[in-house]
Each structure stands twice: as C-alpha cells, then as structure tokens.
Design an enzyme around this catalytic site. Structure first.
Site, PDB file in Angstrom:
ATOM      1  N   ARG A  43      90.510  -2.972  39.484  1.00  0.00           N
ATOM      2  CA  ARG A  43      90.431  -3.490  40.849  1.00  0.00           C
ATOM      3  C   ARG A  43      91.566  -2.869  41.655  1.00  0.00           C
ATOM      4  O   ARG A  43      92.682  -2.713  41.139  1.00  0.00           O
ATOM      5  CB  ARG A  43      90.592  -5.021  40.893  1.00  0.00           C
ATOM      6  CG  ARG A  43      89.664  -5.813  40.011  1.00  0.00           C
ATOM      7  CD  ARG A  43      88.196  -5.599  40.320  1.00  0.00           C
ATOM      8  NE  ARG A  43      87.849  -5.872  41.707  1.00  0.00           N
ATOM      9  CZ  ARG A  43      86.660  -5.567  42.242  1.00  0.00           C
ATOM     10  NH1 ARG A  43      85.738  -4.959  41.505  1.00  0.00           N
ATOM     11  NH2 ARG A  43      86.404  -5.847  43.493  1.00  0.00           N
ATOM     12  N   GLU A  64      97.767   7.255  25.519  1.00  0.00           N
ATOM     13  CA  GLU A  64      98.083   6.095  26.370  1.00  0.00           C
ATOM     14  C   GLU A  64      98.755   4.998  25.544  1.00  0.00           C
ATOM     15  O   GLU A  64      99.712   4.362  25.986  1.00  0.00           O
ATOM     16  CB  GLU A  64      96.811   5.540  27.011  1.00  0.00           C
ATOM     17  CG  GLU A  64      96.222   6.415  28.090  1.00  0.00           C
ATOM     18  CD  GLU A  64      95.017   5.787  28.775  1.00  0.00           C
ATOM     19  OE1 GLU A  64      94.719   6.206  29.882  1.00  0.00           O
ATOM     20  OE2 GLU A  64      94.379   4.873  28.194  1.00  0.00           O
ATOM     21  N   ASP A  79      96.546   4.546  42.355  1.00  0.00           N
ATOM     22  CA  ASP A  79      97.038   5.452  41.316  1.00  0.00           C
ATOM     23  C   ASP A  79      98.213   6.300  41.823  1.00  0.00           C
ATOM     24  O   ASP A  79      98.263   7.528  41.616  1.00  0.00           O
ATOM     25  CB  ASP A  79      95.906   6.345  40.783  1.00  0.00           C
ATOM     26  CG  ASP A  79      94.826   5.530  40.086  1.00  0.00           C
ATOM     27  OD1 ASP A  79      95.179   4.541  39.430  1.00  0.00           O
ATOM     28  OD2 ASP A  79      93.644   5.865  40.223  1.00  0.00           O
ATOM     29  N   HIS A 113      97.011   5.348  33.749  1.00  0.00           N
ATOM     30  CA  HIS A 113      95.879   6.075  34.317  1.00  0.00           C
ATOM     31  C   HIS A 113      95.604   7.309  33.456  1.00  0.00           C
ATOM     32  O   HIS A 113      96.547   8.007  33.063  1.00  0.00           O
ATOM     33  CB  HIS A 113      96.199   6.486  35.763  1.00  0.00           C
ATOM     34  CG  HIS A 113      95.060   7.157  36.451  1.00  0.00           C
ATOM     35  ND1 HIS A 113      93.955   6.455  36.919  1.00  0.00           N
ATOM     36  CD2 HIS A 113      94.815   8.453  36.733  1.00  0.00           C
ATOM     37  CE1 HIS A 113      93.099   7.305  37.463  1.00  0.00           C
ATOM     38  NE2 HIS A 113      93.599   8.522  37.368  1.00  0.00           N
ATOM     39  N   GLY A 124      90.302  -3.187  26.531  1.00  0.00           N
ATOM     40  CA  GLY A 124      91.593  -3.781  26.192  1.00  0.00           C
ATOM     41  C   GLY A 124      92.353  -3.074  25.085  1.00  0.00           C
ATOM     42  O   GLY A 124      93.262  -3.661  24.480  1.00  0.00           O
ATOM     43  N   SER A 125      92.047  -1.790  24.849  1.00  0.00           N
ATOM     44  CA  SER A 125      92.784  -1.108  23.767  1.00  0.00           C
ATOM     45  C   SER A 125      94.258  -0.925  24.142  1.00  0.00           C
ATOM     46  O   SER A 125      95.133  -0.981  23.269  1.00  0.00           O
ATOM     47  CB  SER A 125      92.126   0.224  23.416  1.00  0.00           C
ATOM     48  OG  SER A 125      92.267   1.155  24.467  1.00  0.00           O
TER      49      SER A 125
HETATM   50  C1  GAR Z   1      92.333   3.424  30.165  1.00  0.00           C
HETATM   51  O1  GAR Z   1      91.974   4.732  29.767  1.00  0.00           O
HETATM   52  C2  GAR Z   1      93.095   3.462  31.464  1.00  0.00           C
HETATM   53  O2  GAR Z   1      93.867   4.601  31.610  1.00  0.00           O
HETATM   54  C3  GAR Z   1      91.982   3.416  32.471  1.00  0.00           C
HETATM   55  O3  GAR Z   1      91.055   2.510  31.945  1.00  0.00           O
HETATM   56  C4  GAR Z   1      91.078   2.626  30.524  1.00  0.00           C
HETATM   57  C5  GAR Z   1      91.111   1.232  29.926  1.00  0.00           C
HETATM   58  O4  GAR Z   1      90.957   1.276  28.532  1.00  0.00           O
HETATM   59  N1  GAR Z   1      92.482   2.986  33.763  1.00  0.00           N
HETATM   60  C6  GAR Z   1      92.118   3.553  34.909  1.00  0.00           C
HETATM   61  O5  GAR Z   1      91.291   4.433  34.992  1.00  0.00           O
HETATM   62  C7  GAR Z   1      92.821   2.976  36.133  1.00  0.00           C
HETATM   63  N2  GAR Z   1      92.686   3.849  37.268  1.00  0.00           N
HETATM   64  P1  GAR Z   1      91.270  -0.006  27.662  1.00  0.00           P
HETATM   65  O6  GAR Z   1      90.558  -1.176  28.329  1.00  0.00           O
HETATM   66  O7  GAR Z   1      90.704   0.295  26.303  1.00  0.00           O
HETATM   67  O8  GAR Z   1      92.764  -0.188  27.643  1.00  0.00           O
END
Ligand code: GAR
Length: 227
Positions: free
Chosen positions: A127, A210, A181, A145, A38-39
């Site tokens: 998901r 991000e 994606d 992503h 959840g960052s």
């Molecule tokens: C993030 O790096 C996001 O880009 C990736 O999951 C991570 C979640 O980090 N998403 C994917 O790979 C989707 N295809 P977070 O929970 O710390 O925000």
C-alpha cells in the site's frame, strides 16, 4: 561450499559498515507490515531468534530486536499464517475498510503506538503510505524493495528489470520518505540476472538476499537513531 550455494551470494554487499560489532543497542521493538507471503517478516523473526543472518552465520549474534506485532491488510495472506506458526501477534487492518489512505495510516499509527514500536518495517507492504505514517515514525520507518533503487520503483520491480534487459539487479532496504520507494538507502545487495532467468527464478534469488539485508538494515536504522 554448501551444495545450495547461490551464485548471488558472491555479489552480496552485506557488510556491517561500522567499526563496532552489531548489535549495538538495547532490543528494538519492531512492528512489521506485510501484505503477502511474509518471507521477509519471517527472516526478521529468525534474525532476532537465531545466531545467523538471512540463513548465513553472522558473528554469532542475534539481531537486538523483537518483532512485537505483525500487521496485515489482506485477510488470509501467507504472512498471517507465518505469524501463527511463529507465535507473533497479528492484527488485520484491512485497507478495504478505510475510505482513504490517510484513514488507513491513522489505524496503522494507532496499532504501532499501542505496540510501542521503536521501528516499523514495511516488509512487502503493498500500500502507498501517506506523509502521516512517515512523519509519525521519522527515520524509524523502513521498506524493502526488490531492485537496486532508484531503478525500478513501484509495482513488479523484477518484471521491470527483466523487461529492461539489465544484467544486474538486486534489492534495497531503505528509510521511507513520502515518495514511493524512495529514501536514504540503508543496505543494498546486487543480484546478477543469469542466462535463462525467468521471473520466478530471479525473484527467488533476490528474496534470498532480501532476507539477509533486512535484519542488517534494522540494526543500521537503530544505530543511526542512536547517533
Ligand atoms: C518482497 O520481494 C519485497 O521486496 C516486495 O514484496 C515482496 C514481499 O515478499 N516489496 C515491494 O515490491 C514493495 N515495493 P514477502 O511477503 O515474501 O516478504
């Protein structure tokens, strides 16, 4: 230069691309979907609450949005704990309780409608979504992503980039279309792969970017809708 300067910041392509200053619109109601730490969810909340963007000063303006609900699919995930700390309502919609992706998406749509979402942000939502959700929020469903799409779609994009030996990767915030994606790019940031980088160090630098681009992408999506 601050001591925690990140070499990737010089490659950050975050520029507000419109002539008008951001934010442009009345506050948007955001519902965030998260599966893990959840960052990115926290970065969005921070952008709505503070005068910075991804920890970097950005014109002294808050993102004109409010995170009204976090939805998680994994009980006990890090995002859930962050929501409690940040005072954001959190709803568990566990995919294990649903017989199909369509059933899960029906529950997501109901939660988003109940929360009167303007925009829905998949921030680490692991998901695959169905056209049901995409069509319920046309051009209002965003995803982040960890690659420069269309490279390295799907799972473990950072591992894919390392395995491919690329010297430049990054992250993409985009509008969601039914393919995984895929969809119109809103904002991208480039992150160089440095000598000695491993999965952990590269992931951390990508995530830093991000956190900067996702709030901009929300503002851009709102601007697109307003025409
Ligand atoms: C993030 O790096 C996001 O880009 C990736 O999951 C991570 C979640 O980090 N998403 C994917 O790979 C989707 N295809 P977070 O929970 O710390 O925000």
């Amino acid at each position: 230069m601050p001591t925690d300067a990140d070499p990737s910041d010089s490659a950050l392509s975050v520029q507000w691309p419109l002539a008008q200053p951001w934010p442009l619109h009345p506050p948007q109601r955001l519902v965030v979907l998260a599966s893990g730490q959840g960052s990115n969810f926290e970065a969005l909340v921070a952008a709505c609450r503070s005068l910075s963007l991804g920890g970097q000063p950005h014109g002294g303006q808050r993102l004109a949005a409010q995170v009204v609900l976090l939805v998680v699919n994994n009980p006990g995930c890090g995002a859930e704990a962050r929501a409690a700390r940040l005072g954001i309502p959190c709803q568990l919609i566990n995919h294990r309780d649903h017989p199909s992706r369509a059933s899960l998406d029906d529950a997501l749509i109901a939660a988003c409608q109940q929360a009167q979402a303007d925009l829905v942000v998949m921030a680490g939502w692991m998901r695959i979504v169905t056209p049901l959700l995409v069509q319920a929020y046309p051009d209002r469903l965003l995803n982040i992503h960890p690659s420069l799409l269309p490279s390295f779609r799907g799972l473990d994009a950072v591992g894919q980039a390392l395995a491919a030996g690329v010297q430049l990767t990054g992250c993409t915030a985009h509008l969601v279309r039914p393919e995984v994606d895929a969809g119109p790019v809103l904002v991208q940031a480039a992150v160089p792969v440095l000598p000695g980088d491993d999965h952990s160090s590269l992931s951390a630098r990508i995530q830093r970017q991000e956190h900067a681009i996702l709030p901009l992408a929300v503002a851009l999506a709102a601007a697109r809708l307003a025409g």
